[in-house]
Design a protein around this motif. Sequence first.
Motif, PDB file in Angstrom:
ATOM      1  N   ALA B 110       0.837  -1.205   0.000  1.00 49.65           N
ATOM      2  CA  ALA B 110       0.000   0.000   0.000  1.00 49.65           C
ATOM      3  C   ALA B 110       0.869   1.251   0.000  1.00 49.65           C
ATOM      4  CB  ALA B 110      -0.938  -0.010   1.205  1.00 49.65           C
ATOM      5  N   GLU B 111       1.976   1.216   0.740  1.00 46.78           N
ATOM      6  CA  GLU B 111       2.843   2.398   0.862  1.00 46.78           C
ATOM      7  C   GLU B 111       3.828   2.523  -0.298  1.00 46.78           C
ATOM      8  OE1 GLU B 111       2.994   4.687   3.329  1.00 46.78           O
ATOM      9  OE2 GLU B 111       1.570   3.833   4.772  1.00 46.78           O
ATOM     10  N   HIS B 112       4.392   1.393  -0.719  1.00 44.23           N
ATOM     11  CA  HIS B 112       5.497   1.453  -1.681  1.00 44.23           C
ATOM     12  C   HIS B 112       5.301   0.523  -2.884  1.00 44.23           C
ATOM     13  CE1 HIS B 112       7.823   3.848   1.184  1.00 44.23           C
ATOM     14  NE2 HIS B 112       7.414   3.011   2.120  1.00 44.23           N
ATOM     15  N   GLY B 113       4.036   0.217  -3.204  1.00 43.46           N
ATOM     16  CA  GLY B 113       3.753  -0.704  -4.299  1.00 43.46           C
ATOM     17  C   GLY B 113       4.413  -0.310  -5.614  1.00 43.46           C
ATOM     18  N   SER B 114       4.271   0.962  -5.975  1.00 42.03           N
ATOM     19  CA  SER B 114       4.788   1.392  -7.277  1.00 42.03           C
ATOM     20  C   SER B 114       6.304   1.268  -7.347  1.00 42.03           C
ATOM     21  CB  SER B 114       4.376   2.833  -7.557  1.00 42.03           C
ATOM     22  OG  SER B 114       2.976   2.884  -7.698  1.00 42.03           O
ATOM     23  N   GLU B 115       6.970   1.575  -6.228  1.00 40.61           N
ATOM     24  CA  GLU B 115       8.432   1.458  -6.192  1.00 40.61           C
ATOM     25  C   GLU B 115       8.855  -0.008  -6.434  1.00 40.61           C
ATOM     26  OE1 GLU B 115      10.051   2.342  -2.341  1.00 40.61           O
ATOM     27  OE2 GLU B 115      12.014   2.922  -3.150  1.00 40.61           O
ATOM     28  N   LEU B 116       8.124  -0.920  -5.802  1.00 39.80           N
ATOM     29  CA  LEU B 116       8.437  -2.339  -5.970  1.00 39.80           C
ATOM     30  C   LEU B 116       8.139  -2.805  -7.396  1.00 39.80           C
ATOM     31  CD1 LEU B 116       6.973  -3.648  -2.584  1.00 39.80           C
ATOM     32  CD2 LEU B 116       9.405  -3.527  -3.189  1.00 39.80           C
ATOM     33  N   TYR B 117       6.977  -2.409  -7.916  1.00 37.89           N
ATOM     34  CA  TYR B 117       6.619  -2.737  -9.296  1.00 37.89           C
ATOM     35  C   TYR B 117       7.707  -2.270 -10.271  1.00 37.89           C
ATOM     36  CZ  TYR B 117       1.572  -3.970  -9.011  1.00 37.89           C
ATOM     37  OH  TYR B 117       0.364  -4.572  -8.818  1.00 37.89           O
ATOM     38  N   SER B 118       8.142  -1.016 -10.079  1.00 33.46           N
ATOM     39  CA  SER B 118       9.133  -0.452 -11.009  1.00 33.46           C
ATOM     40  C   SER B 118      10.432  -1.243 -10.946  1.00 33.46           C
ATOM     41  CB  SER B 118       9.429   1.009 -10.661  1.00 33.46           C
ATOM     42  OG  SER B 118       8.240   1.750 -10.752  1.00 33.46           O
ATOM     43  N   ALA B 119      10.851  -1.579  -9.725  1.00 33.33           N
ATOM     44  CA  ALA B 119      12.090  -2.334  -9.580  1.00 33.33           C
ATOM     45  C   ALA B 119      11.969  -3.703 -10.257  1.00 33.33           C
ATOM     46  CB  ALA B 119      12.434  -2.499  -8.103  1.00 33.33           C
ATOM     47  N   LYS B 206      -5.474  -2.845   2.397  1.00 37.45           N
ATOM     48  CA  LYS B 206      -6.045  -3.765   1.404  1.00 37.45           C
ATOM     49  C   LYS B 206      -6.876  -2.999   0.373  1.00 37.45           C
ATOM     50  CE  LYS B 206      -5.896  -7.557   4.700  1.00 37.45           C
ATOM     51  NZ  LYS B 206      -6.612  -8.200   5.830  1.00 37.45           N
ATOM     52  N   ALA B 207      -7.637  -1.998   0.842  1.00 33.79           N
ATOM     53  CA  ALA B 207      -8.438  -1.185  -0.096  1.00 33.79           C
ATOM     54  C   ALA B 207      -7.529  -0.461  -1.087  1.00 33.79           C
ATOM     55  CB  ALA B 207      -9.301  -0.188   0.671  1.00 33.79           C
ATOM     56  N   THR B 208      -6.370  -0.011  -0.615  1.00 34.53           N
ATOM     57  CA  THR B 208      -5.405   0.656  -1.501  1.00 34.53           C
ATOM     58  C   THR B 208      -4.994  -0.281  -2.637  1.00 34.53           C
ATOM     59  OG1 THR B 208      -4.537   1.745   0.480  1.00 34.53           O
ATOM     60  CG2 THR B 208      -3.225   1.933  -1.529  1.00 34.53           C
ATOM     61  N   ILE B 209      -4.666  -1.516  -2.261  1.00 35.16           N
ATOM     62  CA  ILE B 209      -4.230  -2.507  -3.252  1.00 35.16           C
ATOM     63  C   ILE B 209      -5.368  -2.851  -4.207  1.00 35.16           C
ATOM     64  CG2 ILE B 209      -3.392  -4.875  -3.526  1.00 35.16           C
ATOM     65  CD1 ILE B 209      -2.047  -4.533  -0.718  1.00 35.16           C
ATOM     66  N   LEU B 210      -6.557  -3.075  -3.648  1.00 35.61           N
ATOM     67  CA  LEU B 210      -7.709  -3.453  -4.482  1.00 35.61           C
ATOM     68  C   LEU B 210      -8.088  -2.337  -5.456  1.00 35.61           C
ATOM     69  CD1 LEU B 210      -9.992  -5.197  -1.807  1.00 35.61           C
ATOM     70  CD2 LEU B 210      -8.770  -6.294  -3.710  1.00 35.61           C
ATOM     71  N   ALA B 211      -8.091  -1.105  -4.978  1.00 37.65           N
ATOM     72  CA  ALA B 211      -8.494   0.012  -5.845  1.00 37.65           C
ATOM     73  C   ALA B 211      -7.513   0.161  -7.009  1.00 37.65           C
ATOM     74  CB  ALA B 211      -8.573   1.304  -5.042  1.00 37.65           C
ATOM     75  N   ALA B 212      -6.224   0.008  -6.712  1.00 38.30           N
ATOM     76  CA  ALA B 212      -5.212   0.135  -7.771  1.00 38.30           C
ATOM     77  C   ALA B 212      -5.414  -0.932  -8.843  1.00 38.30           C
ATOM     78  CB  ALA B 212      -3.811   0.038  -7.165  1.00 38.30           C
ATOM     79  N   LEU B 213      -5.648  -2.175  -8.407  1.00 42.60           N
ATOM     80  CA  LEU B 213      -5.818  -3.267  -9.371  1.00 42.60           C
ATOM     81  C   LEU B 213      -7.125  -3.128 -10.143  1.00 42.60           C
ATOM     82  CD1 LEU B 213      -4.672  -6.421  -7.346  1.00 42.60           C
ATOM     83  CD2 LEU B 213      -3.336  -5.012  -8.917  1.00 42.60           C
ATOM     84  N   ALA B 214      -8.195  -2.774  -9.425  1.00 42.38           N
ATOM     85  CA  ALA B 214      -9.509  -2.737 -10.065  1.00 42.38           C
ATOM     86  C   ALA B 214      -9.608  -1.620 -11.094  1.00 42.38           C
ATOM     87  CB  ALA B 214     -10.598  -2.571  -9.007  1.00 42.38           C
ATOM     88  N   PHE B 215      -8.955  -0.486 -10.798  1.00 41.70           N
ATOM     89  CA  PHE B 215      -9.159   0.684 -11.658  1.00 41.70           C
ATOM     90  C   PHE B 215      -7.923   1.085 -12.445  1.00 41.70           C
ATOM     91  CE2 PHE B 215     -12.205   1.127  -8.050  1.00 41.70           C
ATOM     92  CZ  PHE B 215     -13.322   0.718  -8.779  1.00 41.70           C
TER      93      PHE B 215
END
Lengths: 434, 434
Positions: B110-119, B206-215
């Motif tokens: 939730a806090e650092h998802g994009s950083e991990l994805y990019s790496a 969890k809502a942070t993760i779900l919203a990112a994936l759903a939308f």
Amino acid sequence: MIEDREPIRVALLGCGTVGTEVLRLLQGRPEEFAARTGAPVQVTGVAVRRPHKHPNVPEHLLTTDAAALVDGDVDVVVELIGGIEPARSLLLRALRGGKSVVTGNKALLAEHGSELYSAADEAGVDIYFEAAVAGAIPLLRPLRESLAGDRINRVMGIVNGTTNYILSAMDSTGAGYSETLDEAGRLGYAEADPTADVDGFDAAAKATILAALAFHTRVAATDVYREGISAVRPGDIAAAKSLDRTVKLLAICERVVAEDGTESVSARVHPAMIPRDHPLASVGGAFNAVFVEAEAAGSLMFYGQGAGGAPSASAVLGDLVAVARNLVVAGKGPRESAHAKLPVQPMGATPTRYHISLDVDDKPGVLSQVAATFNDNDVSISVVRQAGRGEEASLVVVTHTATDAALKSTVDKIAQLASVREVVSVMRVEGESS
Amino acid sequence: MIEDREPIRVALLGCGTVGTEVLRLLQGRPEEFAARTGAPVQVTGVAVRRPHKHPNVPEHLLTTDAAALVDGDVDVVVELIGGIEPARSLLLRALRGGKSVVTGNKALLAEHGSELYSAADEAGVDIYFEAAVAGAIPLLRPLRESLAGDRINRVMGIVNGTTNYILSAMDSTGAGYSETLDEAGRLGYAEADPTADVDGFDAAAKATILAALAFHTRVAATDVYREGISAVRPGDIAAAKSLDRTVKLLAICERVVAEDGTESVSARVHPAMIPRDHPLASVGGAFNAVFVEAEAAGSLMFYGQGAGGAPSASAVLGDLVAVARNLVVAGKGPRESAHAKLPVQPMGATPTRYHISLDVDDKPGVLSQVAATFNDNDVSISVVRQAGRGEEASLVVVTHTATDAALKSTVDKIAQLASVREVVSVMRVEGESS
């Protein structure tokens, strides 16, 4: 830029309810599909039998020559024709020609799944088929992928909307089977020829696919025991109600462990009584729901619309995005997983429980006679209810678990007892511990 | 032969309840994992803080030097430490070193998802995290993959077992919040420090993760509105009951479409009243369930165990099989999908509905005063119930949909009316059409 990439070229075989939705959704949001797959997704042809019946499909896409379309310059073939031939030949042709396949054809997969898998494997291409079971409900991908590190013990579900609609209606109105089937036909819930649904062929094809995925074992369509709903009588429904149960047509795939630890698979489709407080009991109308029990995950349930143009199109398009993405990143979808090679049990050897409702003479000794017959056949009784009404009495028996063959033969012997006037209802019982 | 292949080497970071189960299941059935991934799967090290606390882990696998383990000769790093640091640094180190990652760390994602994805993306490796939301329930894979060709409009679910246990117990016993929390702690359903659960932090991650994936949109943890259950009073539960509703802590991620067609995302966690016949209402105890509404698929529900060692291990192992299989066939899991870039709405602008229960003076004109206040704030009323009891009367109002800010300010103004003695309960209403 994604838009500069070579497009993923898609051939659509068949353009009925589902195909029309697939085409509409694909063409309605090209940017979204491009963003999600990493390349534009482009339908290059739609093979149909009667082009003049498809005024909404751009004319230059329509063709009657499905084989030529498959042989042409396409990356993915989406098959929505249904039935065995020509679907089988066309898909083998596609796979052997190096094209990936998305299909929703449960009958074909149940009959010729391994042949298709092998062809895909040899050519190094993908075959996806989420729409084949439980329509829009993401079920096959979770079974094949999410639970790939777990051990599935049981898959039990309502996978046919027509029969669920009919049984739900019989339960709420008390009406008979034929009458309710006619009504379902009028309302569009049953097809003109309802055989595939009401005789359980559709559900059995789905059980074949589910059992193979759940137990990593090749399962032949003929391995699946099949009993439809045409013999379900209002008396069965009433008997279920009086025991706080309801009748559902279930597809059940189980890992059966014998006393010596030997494992086998049971795959079957039949009507069964389940408790009214079981989560599957409240699945009404044309909805589908599937329960999965896995060793580590415990109980899971998946619920949603099992059929219809848009829901099935959702499943097809999810698969299409996966295939297209694999093409873009040189990835690869899951292959056939049949390493467990478990034997599939005949129905007779499968452990089940029976509910039996009898009209008997109201005189002393009848219950003990009936009970002795169960005992002689090594079937143990769980519940007995007896109620007198003049000369007759009714006797309801719910058994503990025994082999289906032992239960069947016990019922046959009970039917021959002089004091038994009529076997009113015989039905398997599921969804509760024995 | 699969056994002749180079094994997939796995480093395990953390060995608590989930890690212990992961290790036990992996080592208990090596042939099954080999068959499903195409190569043997081998744990080469387990990093823990206090090795002597892990007598069941083979000693040669244990290490306190997680960084060295990550840097070593491993293909996949499974992170089950939890929290932000050192998990974040270790996973970035793993990804940058070309190792794929499996994690169940919702706070970190939730806090650092994009950083991990990019790496992961830069290194061309995978990152999977099914266990981060709803434990054993296959939910993220269906959202990311099965529904990739559809358009999700809403994800609404019960994603925290502790709070669901407490609210279920309050509903059945009528007891207060503190008392029920204490009881939950004694029974092992609440942690010694329950803040993350009861204040909604866990559900909000969890809502942070779900919203990112759903939308297909980057959502920051701070974008998610969060309200826990500590302010839920027995009066709220009783008010819900009297309206045939029940109170649940919901994570809600919605696509909000403005009148001009502009789209945005609302992501929020708060207690809400839902109808007793809503499928989420019957999700009791520590279970999780998530409703998904998609344009083509319609309504879907996923149900199962949301936490616990074995259920979470099932999700981790499903991911591990996927990563290992990708390594064997040179495949690639899904990447971050954030192409839609929708703005995330502040809570005040989000359309909601309120239930408001008031103690008021029992004299003429009170209702019209209250109604006028709603009217002045452009909030339209759906249901009013009034009941007298001596000098006092109670007034229950359920509104139609309005912005959350308008509803909040209306409640503030009503509280100041001279004839309003007490605002007994204010709660949002979900799960029914407005």
